[in-house]
Every structure is written in C-alpha cells, then in structure tokens.
Design a protein around this motif. Sequence first.
Motif, PDB file in Angstrom:
ATOM      1  N   LEU A  95       0.857  -1.181   0.000  1.00  0.00           N
ATOM      2  CA  LEU A  95       0.000   0.000   0.000  1.00  0.00           C
ATOM      3  C   LEU A  95       0.890   1.226   0.000  1.00  0.00           C
ATOM      4  CD1 LEU A  95       0.587   0.456   3.159  1.00  0.00           C
ATOM      5  CD2 LEU A  95      -1.612  -0.630   3.538  1.00  0.00           C
ATOM      6  N   ASP A  96       0.287   2.390  -0.195  1.00  0.00           N
ATOM      7  CA  ASP A  96       1.021   3.653  -0.178  1.00  0.00           C
ATOM      8  C   ASP A  96       0.730   4.402   1.115  1.00  0.00           C
ATOM      9  OD1 ASP A  96       2.294   3.414  -2.702  1.00  0.00           O
ATOM     10  OD2 ASP A  96       0.408   3.941  -3.685  1.00  0.00           O
ATOM     11  N   VAL A  97       1.719   5.170   1.554  1.00  0.00           N
ATOM     12  CA  VAL A  97       1.656   5.849   2.845  1.00  0.00           C
ATOM     13  C   VAL A  97       1.891   7.339   2.651  1.00  0.00           C
ATOM     14  CG1 VAL A  97       2.772   6.083   5.096  1.00  0.00           C
ATOM     15  CG2 VAL A  97       2.368   3.804   4.140  1.00  0.00           C
ATOM     16  N   ILE A  98       1.010   8.142   3.220  1.00  0.00           N
ATOM     17  CA  ILE A  98       1.110   9.604   3.168  1.00  0.00           C
ATOM     18  C   ILE A  98       0.963  10.129   4.590  1.00  0.00           C
ATOM     19  CG2 ILE A  98       0.146  11.728   2.205  1.00  0.00           C
ATOM     20  CD1 ILE A  98      -1.270   9.861   0.101  1.00  0.00           C
ATOM     21  N   GLU A  99       1.926  10.910   5.047  1.00  0.00           N
ATOM     22  CA  GLU A  99       1.776  11.506   6.375  1.00  0.00           C
ATOM     23  C   GLU A  99       0.740  12.627   6.319  1.00  0.00           C
ATOM     24  OE1 GLU A  99       4.222  13.697   9.996  1.00  0.00           O
ATOM     25  OE2 GLU A  99       5.259  13.248   8.113  1.00  0.00           O
ATOM     26  N   ILE A 100      -0.140  12.678   7.330  1.00  0.00           N
ATOM     27  CA  ILE A 100      -1.177  13.707   7.387  1.00  0.00           C
ATOM     28  C   ILE A 100      -1.131  14.408   8.744  1.00  0.00           C
ATOM     29  CG2 ILE A 100      -2.654  12.524   5.733  1.00  0.00           C
ATOM     30  CD1 ILE A 100      -4.344  11.532   8.096  1.00  0.00           C
ATOM     31  N   TYR A 101      -1.969  15.459   8.875  1.00  0.00           N
ATOM     32  CA  TYR A 101      -1.949  16.296  10.093  1.00  0.00           C
ATOM     33  C   TYR A 101      -0.530  16.759  10.390  1.00  0.00           C
ATOM     34  CZ  TYR A 101      -6.610  14.289  10.877  1.00  0.00           C
ATOM     35  OH  TYR A 101      -7.919  13.891  10.747  1.00  0.00           O
ATOM     36  N   ARG A 102       0.213  17.114   9.318  1.00  0.00           N
ATOM     37  CA  ARG A 102       1.610  17.530   9.468  1.00  0.00           C
ATOM     38  C   ARG A 102       1.738  19.046   9.391  1.00  0.00           C
ATOM     39  NH1 ARG A 102       3.951  15.399   4.973  1.00  0.00           N
ATOM     40  NH2 ARG A 102       4.593  17.325   3.938  1.00  0.00           N
ATOM     41  N   ASN A 103       1.051  19.650   8.430  1.00  0.00           N
ATOM     42  CA  ASN A 103       1.074  21.097   8.284  1.00  0.00           C
ATOM     43  C   ASN A 103      -0.255  21.539   7.684  1.00  0.00           C
ATOM     44  OD1 ASN A 103       1.252  20.524   5.487  1.00  0.00           O
ATOM     45  ND2 ASN A 103       3.490  20.526   5.579  1.00  0.00           N
TER      46      ASN A 103
END
Length: 249
Positions: free
Chosen positions: A238-246
């Motif tokens: 699967l693909d991973v995207i960091e969120i709630y970062r900026n």
Amino acid sequence: MQTLAFLPPPSTPPRRFEFARDAFAFPNELLCEYVFPPDGGRPRMVAKEPRPDFALRCFPLLRAARQFLYHAEFRPHDPPLDRAEYARRVRAVFRRNPRVACPAGHQVVFPGYEGLRSFSLAWEALLKAECGGPWRSYVLRSHWRMVFPISRRHQARTADRLAQRLAEGRPPIVHVVRFPQLTINHALLLFGRTAGPGEQRFAAYDPNDAGQPAWLTFDEATRTFRLPANRYWPGGRLDVIEIYRNWWF
C-alpha cells in the motif's frame, strides 16, 4: 463552574505514546465483515446487523488520540470530576492544534485516570459523542494527495521522515491507501520503530483494533510499505502519506 486546571512546567521531556495507556479503549467499528477469496480478488463484504453506531471514524479517532497526547495530562490519584466538567475538558482538548503539542504547563488536566485508555473505558459514550461524525474521515484537505502518482522515491522519503518524527517524539499519523482501487483507505498512528536488514518496522495504533498494535513494514529494496492481513485488509503493498503535518496535510 470549575475552571480548567493546568500543570506546572514539567521537568522531563514530553511523554511518548504508549499503546496500553494512550489508545482508546473502544475501536472504530467496521460496517461489514470481509471475506477474502483465496485468489486474491476483491473481498466479499457482508453488512453487519445491527449496523454499528460508531464506524467510519478512523481519521478523527487518531486525531483525537494525538490531541490527548499533546494537550492532556492525566492524574490518577486526584479526585474524579462529574460528567459536565469532563465534557468541558474533552472539548477543550479537541479545540487544540492536532499537529503541535501545547507549551509546557498548559495541558488540560484529567484527574482520576491513568491515561486515555482508562478514561475512554469509563466515558466511552461521552468521547464518542464529542469525537465528531463520519464526515470528518472524508472531508480532509490532505486527501488530495492520494489522487496523484506516488513514486517509490516518495515512499523512501516518507519512511525517512516518519523515522525522524518518531526520533523527535512526535508520533506521525499516516493515510494508508491503494488508489484508485481503494481496497484500503485508512489511517494509522505510528509510535515506534525498529530497523533490521533491509527493512524498517513501524509500530502502529490501528483505530479498528483497540486490543493490540499493528506493524507497518517498509522494504528498502523495493521502497514499498506493506501491512499484514487483518479483518479488513488481505495484506500486501500500500502507499503511505503523512497527514496532520502542516496546513496542506
């Protein structure tokens, strides 16, 4: 009416996320039972009856967990409060920034409990009511990123950034997705990391499972994240995207 209590400046660094203490005692429920065919095709989904009353809230549940980590302090030996005062303090935490911890000495105090798990076990209905509706899982400005191609280089940079966030004591929240298939469209909070030959393993709080952590693995040779099989996912890449970062994420 009682006023919010604040702690004196701490003498130690901010605490790390501990699954047994800082995860909710209740899960984000699944609307369906998933039946995965042996040939790896699309799963058959059987609707649960009766319909769960707390589902489709994976994103707001993790956002709330990190807000408690960043902005709340639990004092188990202090006398407990009544429901109205706890509700007021929960709302105060949920109004705080989900991306940045508050300054030392400005945490909202919750007396009578060891942490979020014990507090949410006692006040499940209150927290579910304040956490927000399912729409909070869908109306996120970070969701734009999944519609654009995600390269292996991007995933390698993401793995490095997640490791750095954990080293800094800032547990990242990630969007895990397969697009455009959407066989998975979910969120995890990462709170630990181990590195072995050719791989990194990230310990994760999966809001769909309040009982135990999950493990997200990054393979350095293929620059690919993988999540093992569970109740809603057959396992695999699967693909991973960091969120709630900026502001954008």
